[in-house]
Design a protein around this motif. Structure first.
Motif, PDB file in Angstrom:
ATOM      1  N   ILE A 377      -7.436   8.984   2.327  1.00 59.22           N
ATOM      2  CA  ILE A 377      -6.035   8.754   1.965  1.00 59.22           C
ATOM      3  C   ILE A 377      -5.581   7.437   2.588  1.00 59.22           C
ATOM      4  O   ILE A 377      -5.705   7.234   3.803  1.00 59.22           O
ATOM      5  N   LEU A 378      -5.060   6.541   1.763  1.00 57.67           N
ATOM      6  CA  LEU A 378      -4.569   5.238   2.215  1.00 57.67           C
ATOM      7  C   LEU A 378      -3.086   5.115   1.894  1.00 57.67           C
ATOM      8  O   LEU A 378      -2.692   5.249   0.727  1.00 57.67           O
ATOM      9  N   LYS A 379      -2.263   4.907   2.939  1.00 63.68           N
ATOM     10  CA  LYS A 379      -0.879   4.495   2.681  1.00 63.68           C
ATOM     11  C   LYS A 379      -0.906   2.984   2.537  1.00 63.68           C
ATOM     12  O   LYS A 379      -1.199   2.263   3.472  1.00 63.68           O
ATOM     13  N   LEU A 380      -0.608   2.511   1.341  1.00 66.65           N
ATOM     14  CA  LEU A 380      -0.728   1.086   1.057  1.00 66.65           C
ATOM     15  C   LEU A 380       0.228   0.282   1.928  1.00 66.65           C
ATOM     16  O   LEU A 380       1.393   0.657   2.119  1.00 66.65           O
ATOM     17  N   GLY A 381      -0.264  -0.833   2.431  1.00 68.22           N
ATOM     18  CA  GLY A 381       0.533  -1.666   3.295  1.00 68.22           C
ATOM     19  C   GLY A 381       1.681  -2.340   2.562  1.00 68.22           C
ATOM     20  O   GLY A 381       1.580  -2.699   1.386  1.00 68.22           O
ATOM     21  N   HIS A 382       2.808  -2.527   3.279  1.00 64.27           N
ATOM     22  CA  HIS A 382       3.968  -3.286   2.812  1.00 64.27           C
ATOM     23  C   HIS A 382       4.455  -2.835   1.434  1.00 64.27           C
ATOM     24  O   HIS A 382       4.784  -3.644   0.570  1.00 64.27           O
ATOM     25  N   HIS A 383       4.490  -1.516   1.229  1.00 64.54           N
ATOM     26  CA  HIS A 383       5.111  -0.926   0.041  1.00 64.54           C
ATOM     27  C   HIS A 383       4.445  -1.371  -1.267  1.00 64.54           C
ATOM     28  O   HIS A 383       5.088  -1.377  -2.318  1.00 64.54           O
ATOM     29  N   GLY A 384       3.166  -1.754  -1.174  1.00 63.35           N
ATOM     30  CA  GLY A 384       2.452  -2.166  -2.384  1.00 63.35           C
ATOM     31  C   GLY A 384       2.585  -3.639  -2.701  1.00 63.35           C
ATOM     32  O   GLY A 384       2.306  -4.051  -3.837  1.00 63.35           O
ATOM     33  N   ALA A 385       2.995  -4.456  -1.726  1.00 62.92           N
ATOM     34  CA  ALA A 385       3.108  -5.904  -1.948  1.00 62.92           C
ATOM     35  C   ALA A 385       1.718  -6.532  -1.996  1.00 62.92           C
ATOM     36  O   ALA A 385       0.752  -5.998  -1.449  1.00 62.92           O
ATOM     37  N   SER A 386       1.640  -7.713  -2.605  1.00 63.04           N
ATOM     38  CA  SER A 386       0.347  -8.366  -2.792  1.00 63.04           C
ATOM     39  C   SER A 386      -0.188  -9.007  -1.528  1.00 63.04           C
ATOM     40  O   SER A 386      -1.350  -9.419  -1.497  1.00 63.04           O
ATOM     41  N   ASN A 387       0.643  -9.115  -0.466  1.00 63.34           N
ATOM     42  CA  ASN A 387       0.117  -9.666   0.783  1.00 63.34           C
ATOM     43  C   ASN A 387      -0.516  -8.595   1.661  1.00 63.34           C
ATOM     44  O   ASN A 387      -0.792  -8.802   2.839  1.00 63.34           O
ATOM     45  N   SER A 388      -0.735  -7.417   1.086  1.00 64.52           N
ATOM     46  CA  SER A 388      -1.492  -6.335   1.716  1.00 64.52           C
ATOM     47  C   SER A 388      -2.432  -5.737   0.668  1.00 64.52           C
ATOM     48  O   SER A 388      -2.365  -6.092  -0.502  1.00 64.52           O
ATOM     49  N   SER A 389      -3.298  -4.834   1.135  1.00 62.27           N
ATOM     50  CA  SER A 389      -4.211  -4.115   0.230  1.00 62.27           C
ATOM     51  C   SER A 389      -5.093  -5.079  -0.554  1.00 62.27           C
ATOM     52  O   SER A 389      -5.167  -5.032  -1.779  1.00 62.27           O
ATOM     53  N   SER A 390      -5.782  -5.957   0.176  1.00 60.40           N
ATOM     54  CA  SER A 390      -6.697  -6.902  -0.468  1.00 60.40           C
ATOM     55  C   SER A 390      -7.863  -6.168  -1.106  1.00 60.40           C
ATOM     56  O   SER A 390      -8.155  -5.007  -0.778  1.00 60.40           O
ATOM     57  N   SER A 391      -8.536  -6.861  -2.012  1.00 56.33           N
ATOM     58  CA  SER A 391      -9.699  -6.255  -2.686  1.00 56.33           C
ATOM     59  C   SER A 391     -10.748  -5.836  -1.670  1.00 56.33           C
ATOM     60  O   SER A 391     -11.324  -4.736  -1.762  1.00 56.33           O
ATOM     61  N   ALA A 392     -11.019  -6.702  -0.682  1.00 58.36           N
ATOM     62  CA  ALA A 392     -12.041  -6.392   0.312  1.00 58.36           C
ATOM     63  C   ALA A 392     -11.658  -5.154   1.121  1.00 58.36           C
ATOM     64  O   ALA A 392     -12.505  -4.299   1.421  1.00 58.36           O
ATOM     65  N   PHE A 393     -10.370  -5.032   1.473  1.00 60.22           N
ATOM     66  CA  PHE A 393      -9.912  -3.896   2.268  1.00 60.22           C
ATOM     67  C   PHE A 393      -9.979  -2.614   1.452  1.00 60.22           C
ATOM     68  O   PHE A 393     -10.468  -1.591   1.933  1.00 60.22           O
ATOM     69  N   VAL A 394      -9.514  -2.677   0.219  1.00 61.48           N
ATOM     70  CA  VAL A 394      -9.556  -1.489  -0.649  1.00 61.48           C
ATOM     71  C   VAL A 394     -10.995  -1.048  -0.866  1.00 61.48           C
ATOM     72  O   VAL A 394     -11.314   0.147  -0.821  1.00 61.48           O
ATOM     73  N   ASP A 395     -11.888  -1.993  -1.073  1.00 59.59           N
ATOM     74  CA  ASP A 395     -13.296  -1.640  -1.272  1.00 59.59           C
ATOM     75  C   ASP A 395     -13.868  -0.953  -0.037  1.00 59.59           C
ATOM     76  O   ASP A 395     -14.638   0.004  -0.150  1.00 59.59           O
ATOM     77  N   ALA A 396     -13.495  -1.437   1.161  1.00 58.81           N
ATOM     78  CA  ALA A 396     -14.031  -0.868   2.394  1.00 58.81           C
ATOM     79  C   ALA A 396     -13.419   0.501   2.708  1.00 58.81           C
ATOM     80  O   ALA A 396     -14.119   1.408   3.165  1.00 58.81           O
ATOM     81  N   VAL A 397     -12.123   0.641   2.464  1.00 52.86           N
ATOM     82  CA  VAL A 397     -11.483   1.943   2.681  1.00 52.86           C
ATOM     83  C   VAL A 397     -12.011   2.965   1.669  1.00 52.86           C
ATOM     84  O   VAL A 397     -12.224   4.129   1.990  1.00 52.86           O
ATOM     85  N   ASN A 398     -12.208   2.503   0.438  1.00 53.87           N
ATOM     86  CA  ASN A 398     -12.713   3.361  -0.634  1.00 53.87           C
ATOM     87  C   ASN A 398     -11.877   4.637  -0.765  1.00 53.87           C
ATOM     88  O   ASN A 398     -12.395   5.756  -0.709  1.00 53.87           O
ATOM     89  N   PRO A 399     -10.565   4.492  -0.938  1.00 54.81           N
ATOM     90  CA  PRO A 399      -9.689   5.665  -0.925  1.00 54.81           C
ATOM     91  C   PRO A 399      -9.798   6.494  -2.206  1.00 54.81           C
ATOM     92  O   PRO A 399     -10.053   5.966  -3.287  1.00 54.81           O
ATOM     93  N   GLU A 400      -9.594   7.774  -2.036  1.00 54.73           N
ATOM     94  CA  GLU A 400      -9.466   8.665  -3.185  1.00 54.73           C
ATOM     95  C   GLU A 400      -7.996   8.818  -3.573  1.00 54.73           C
ATOM     96  O   GLU A 400      -7.689   9.138  -4.723  1.00 54.73           O
ATOM     97  N   VAL A 401      -7.113   8.592  -2.604  1.00 60.45           N
ATOM     98  CA  VAL A 401      -5.666   8.728  -2.806  1.00 60.45           C
ATOM     99  C   VAL A 401      -4.978   7.501  -2.216  1.00 60.45           C
ATOM    100  O   VAL A 401      -5.308   7.071  -1.104  1.00 60.45           O
ATOM    101  N   GLY A 402      -4.042   6.941  -2.952  1.00 68.50           N
ATOM    102  CA  GLY A 402      -3.212   5.860  -2.452  1.00 68.50           C
ATOM    103  C   GLY A 402      -1.751   6.276  -2.474  1.00 68.50           C
ATOM    104  O   GLY A 402      -1.278   6.815  -3.488  1.00 68.50           O
TER     105      GLY A 402
END
Length: 541
Positions: A377-402
């Motif tokens: 489970i990932l709570k996306l950073g900064h309310h879903g803004a583009s200066n958070s949740s980079s592709s590399a971070f999302v790939d590494a977290v590999n969340p099932e739920v955002g």
């Protein structure tokens, strides 16, 4: 949260008979499978004995002499008494004689009038709770079960509540404790095992609530032991909403408040929380700010004398032995408030929550280099803004739920690139602006989200369409076929050319060199003017 239905309160059990080998399995535990792991654990650790014939006697009652022996055997195995036996009814040479004297020295047990101990008397559930509490100094944590009939036995109520708060004991199906009932050896072992080894304690679910505070963040964690963490409180206008949510959940105190960073949409609502709810500790990023909201937040903490600490990246919070909580980011020197955000990874056995505050892409890169960020489970950073949740971070977290926590806003949150990034990664998204408060419940091996997935249209008027599937590229055409370079299989794509003619073309090329004109194909065996005309649309030189 689930509760075990059986009442399990006990101490240690030994009988004044020859003992069974501690490593040997008892042969009469089939009817008490609910206590078998604890009984075997205590046996292997030489804390309990059997009858010498392989039997344990799980339904036999526990005596005071047995209790004293077991406490001493576990806590003081190499100690001897410094004084004579204080009790007239405890003769020398009994299996419990030395243990009773040591337990009395340690103020774990008391005697009766006329200096008697009554070693053969059975022990009640209430007495066992008091002895366990004294011996192991069980700390009250979180909330305890109500257990109405435990309130009527004042000399034992506090001890019963201490053990209940740690899930060492629970009530009967009707919610009562039955404090005056005798304890069986199985019940006794069940609670003793849970007292010594926390893994045996009945575990409730972990509940994580992403509270709908509009454009902001507020997350409530209820641990399996009953402890509570509140991470942020949204804007100041959301404070009453957070307090109301806590009251509805019957939470009258917060063990730990985490202020991820000093922005108003994260700490503003904490003002009402600090004013109206008992807070035991505050964990802060250490990043200072000059706003009135931040100053009021600090003043309240000071006025109420609430313990205050700054988080350090890499530390593990000593909060609850049923959860692993690690700080992955926290800065007090950054020029940007968002980059100061406390990021927590909360692990409940196999289920992980990544709670990111407003951490930036730069923070994410640092975390990737230093920590395991994988989480269900990932709570996306900064309310879903583009200066958070980079592709590399999302790939590494590999969340099932955002989880997207936001409200009506002019910032463009959440941004479509981020939403599509999570969708493309295979995660189910949930939005507080779409559903309201979102609750995730974990039993340590699986989880459940109490909300409907966000499909792109929320109740704030935002619409995010999934990126269209890319149009499949047209395969490069094999036509027209160059008769001077085509291989055996490609030549057979030409109308009128089969396996024989394809081989004849290759043989002619090998013997005479490339064709100079299409009409030269007339020199190839089995190709005539009619075949050339049939081939002409499909070929070139």
């Amino acid at each position: 949260m689930k509760k075990l239905l059986s009442l399990i309160l006990a101490l240690f059990v030994v009988l004044p008979v020859s003992s069974v080998n501690a490593s040997e399995n008892f042969n009469d535990l089939s009817g008490v499978s609910w206590a078998k792991p604890e009984i075997e654990y205590l046996g292997k650790n030489n804390i309990i004995d059997g009858y010498g014939d392989g039997r344990f006697g799980p339904k036999d009652k526990v005596t005071r002499g047995q209790v004293a022996t077991m406490i001493v055997r576990d806590l003081y195995p190499n100690e001897t008494s410094n004084q004579d036996n204080p009790f007239s009814d405890v003769p020398e040479g009994k299996y419990y004689t030395e243990a009773v004297a040591i337990a009395y020295d340690k103020e774990i047990i008391n005697g009766y009038s006329e200096d008697t101990f009554q070693p053969k008397s059975y022990i009640s559930r209430a007495e066992a709770a008091v002895m366990i509490d004294r011996a192991y100094d069980v700390e009250r944590t979180g909330s305890a079960s109500e257990l109405p009939d435990a309130q009527n036995i004042s000399w034992a109520t506090e001890s019963i509540m201490d053990l209940s708060s740690q899930n060492i004991i629970n009530g009967m199906p009707d919610g009562n404790f039955l404090p005056n009932n005798d304890i069986t050896r199985a019940e006794f072992s069940k609670v003793l095992g849970a007292t010594i080894e926390p893994e045996f304690r009945s575990q409730d679910d972990l509940e994580v609530h992403f509270i709908n505070v509009g454009q902001g963040d507020s997350t409530l964690i209820e641990s399996p032991s009953g402890k509570t963490i509140l991470i942020d409180g949204g804007r100041k206008s959301a404070g009453e909403e957070v307090v109301s949510y806590l009251k509805q959940a019957n939470i009258d105190s917060i063990d730990l408040v985490v202020a991820t960073h000093p922005d108003a949409d994260h700490i503003g609502g904490l003002i009402d929380v600090l004013e109206q709810v008992k807070v035991n500790k505050v964990l802060d990023s250490g990043k200072t700010h000059t706003t009135d909201t931040y100053l009021e937040y600090l003043q309240l903490i000071d006025q109420k004398n609430i313990p205050f600490a700054e988080a350090t990246a890499g530390e593990t919070l000593n909060f609850d032995n049923l959860l692993d909580i690690k700080v992955l980011n926290s800065k007090n020197s950054s020029s940007d408030n968002n980059e100061s955000s406390i990021v927590l990874k909360v692990s409940h056995n196999e289920i992980d929550f990544m709670l990111t505050g407003d951490a930036s892409v730069d923070n994410e890169q640092e975390m990737l280099q230093n920590y395991d960020v994988e989480a269900e489970i990932l709570k996306l950073g900064h309310h879903g803004a583009s200066n958070s949740s980079s592709s590399a971070f999302v790939d590494a977290v590999n969340p099932e739920v955002g989880i997207l926590s936001y409200g009506e806003n002019s910032y463009g949150h959440p941004e479509s690139t981020v939403v599509n990034r999570l969708w493309n990664a295979g995660a189910d998204l949930y939005s507080t602006c779409d559903h309201g408060t979102i609750s995730v419940t974990s039993n340590g091996t699986s989880y459940n989200v109490d909300a409907d997935p966000f499909m792109g249209e929320d109740n704030c008027g935002n619409t995010t369409d999934p990126e269209p599937e890319p149009e499949p590229e047209e395969p490069e055409s094999d036509y027209p076929v160059n008769v001077n370079t085509a291989d055996y299989e490609t030549l057979q794509l030409i109308t009128g050319v089969g396996t024989t003619i394809a081989q004849n073309i290759i043989d002619y090329r090998n013997a005479n060199g490339p064709f100079q004109t299409i009409e030269e194909l007339d020199n190839v065996s089995y190709i005539g003017p009619a075949t050339i005309e049939e081939m002409r649309p499909d070929i070139t030189l």
